[in-house]
Design a protein around this motif. Structure first.
Motif, mmCIF file in Angstrom:
data_model
loop_
_atom_site.group_PDB
_atom_site.id
_atom_site.type_symbol
_atom_site.label_atom_id
_atom_site.label_comp_id
_atom_site.label_asym_id
_atom_site.label_seq_id
_atom_site.Cartn_x
_atom_site.Cartn_y
_atom_site.Cartn_z
ATOM 1 N N ALA A 115 0.809 -1.223 0.000
ATOM 2 C CA ALA A 115 0.000 0.000 0.000
ATOM 3 C C ALA A 115 0.845 1.278 0.000
ATOM 4 N N PRO A 116 1.886 1.397 0.845
ATOM 5 C CA PRO A 116 2.667 2.639 0.802
ATOM 6 C C PRO A 116 3.419 2.821 -0.516
ATOM 7 N N ARG A 117 3.811 1.729 -1.130
ATOM 8 C CA ARG A 117 4.498 1.821 -2.426
ATOM 9 C C ARG A 117 3.545 2.331 -3.507
ATOM 10 N N VAL A 118 2.318 1.807 -3.497
ATOM 11 C CA VAL A 118 1.322 2.268 -4.470
ATOM 12 C C VAL A 118 1.021 3.747 -4.227
ATOM 13 N N ALA A 119 0.810 4.119 -2.968
ATOM 14 C CA ALA A 119 0.505 5.519 -2.642
ATOM 15 C C ALA A 119 1.627 6.448 -3.117
ATOM 16 N N ALA A 120 2.865 6.048 -2.905
ATOM 17 C CA ALA A 120 3.996 6.886 -3.329
ATOM 18 C C ALA A 120 4.033 7.029 -4.849
ATOM 19 N N ARG A 121 3.787 5.946 -5.555
ATOM 20 C CA ARG A 121 3.820 6.010 -7.020
ATOM 21 C C ARG A 121 2.673 6.841 -7.586
ATOM 22 N N ILE A 122 1.538 6.832 -6.909
ATOM 23 C CA ILE A 122 0.370 7.578 -7.367
ATOM 24 C C ILE A 122 0.450 9.038 -6.927
ATOM 25 N N GLY A 123 1.187 9.300 -5.853
ATOM 26 C CA GLY A 123 1.297 10.659 -5.342
ATOM 27 C C GLY A 123 0.155 11.036 -4.415
ATOM 28 N N THR A 124 -0.250 10.089 -3.578
ATOM 29 C CA THR A 124 -1.310 10.358 -2.608
ATOM 30 C C THR A 124 -0.844 9.928 -1.230
ATOM 31 N N GLY A 125 -1.627 10.240 -0.228
ATOM 32 C CA GLY A 125 -1.291 9.845 1.129
ATOM 33 C C GLY A 125 -1.842 8.470 1.460
ATOM 34 N N LEU A 126 -1.446 7.973 2.606
ATOM 35 C CA LEU A 126 -1.916 6.677 3.094
ATOM 36 C C LEU A 126 -2.052 6.772 4.600
ATOM 37 N N THR A 127 -3.213 6.393 5.105
ATOM 38 C CA THR A 127 -3.413 6.303 6.545
ATOM 39 C C THR A 127 -3.298 4.834 6.914
ATOM 40 N N ALA A 128 -2.317 4.524 7.748
ATOM 41 C CA ALA A 128 -2.019 3.133 8.080
ATOM 42 C C ALA A 128 -2.723 2.701 9.356
ATOM 43 N N ASP A 129 -3.040 1.402 9.413
ATOM 44 C CA ASP A 129 -3.571 0.755 10.617
ATOM 45 C C ASP A 129 -4.851 1.379 11.148
ATOM 46 N N CYS A 130 -5.773 1.683 10.249
ATOM 47 C CA CYS A 130 -7.049 2.260 10.663
ATOM 48 C C CYS A 130 -7.860 1.257 11.473
#
Length: 171
Positions: free
Chosen positions: A88-103
């Motif tokens: 998930a963080p790799r996809v978010a970085a490639r797309i240029g968006t944020g990621l909220t982890a462990d919701c």
């Protein structure tokens, strides 16, 4: 955790008046795709090819990034499993968006339609609600076991859309 996410995401999709789509790729997955429909997905994007079996995480990242760019979802959720926490963080970085982890909670803000992503903060002593206002997709990982999976509904119908992401490099 996929079925927990599907069960909860049905309500999120209903709040947004949109369909719920799941992504499935690998080999020999027709039965699994049907289970995702029974679990709540309206559509399953299915890539079923022997070359997709047992992919390393960097290839999974590439394939998921391609699908996000192609279909442009407003929200993209992952289970906070070892796989989800890595990809998930790799996809978010490639797309240029944020990621909220462990919701531990997800909801739709009625006034804006934005995803409210709740997670523990400050060592678990406080709950923080994160909103991604300006970047899409809104992405989060959700801890296994915090959402309740509903029983499969074998009477549900949905669409299984076969998609052909670029095949893995080096295979």
């Amino acid at each position: 955790v996929a079925f927990e996410l599907l069960s909860h995401s049905k309500q999120l999709a209903a709040d947004l008046k949109t369909d719920l789509t799941a992504v499935l790729f690998g080999s020999d997955l027709a039965r699994q795709a049907a289970k995702l429909i029974y679990g709540g997905a309206d559509t399953v994007l299915l890539s079923d090819d022997p070359a997709l079996a047992g992919l390393p995480e960097d290839e999974c990242t590439r394939l998921l990034t391609d699908l996000v760019r192609r279909y442009q979802p407003d929200i993209f959720l992952f289970g906070a499993t070892a796989f989800g926490r890595s990809v998930a963080p790799r996809v978010a970085a490639r797309i240029g968006t944020g990621l909220t982890a462990d919701c531990t909670g997800l909801a739709i803000q009625p006034e804006t339609g934005l995803l409210l992503q709740t997670r523990p903060a400050f060592g678990g002593n406080l709950m923080a609600t994160i909103v991604t206002e300006h970047h899409r997709p809104q992405m989060a990982t959700v801890r296994p076991g915090v959402l309740k999976a509903s029983l499969p509904d074998h009477a549900r119908s949905g669409a299984i859309r076969r998609v052909a992401p670029p095949l893995p490099t080096g295979r």
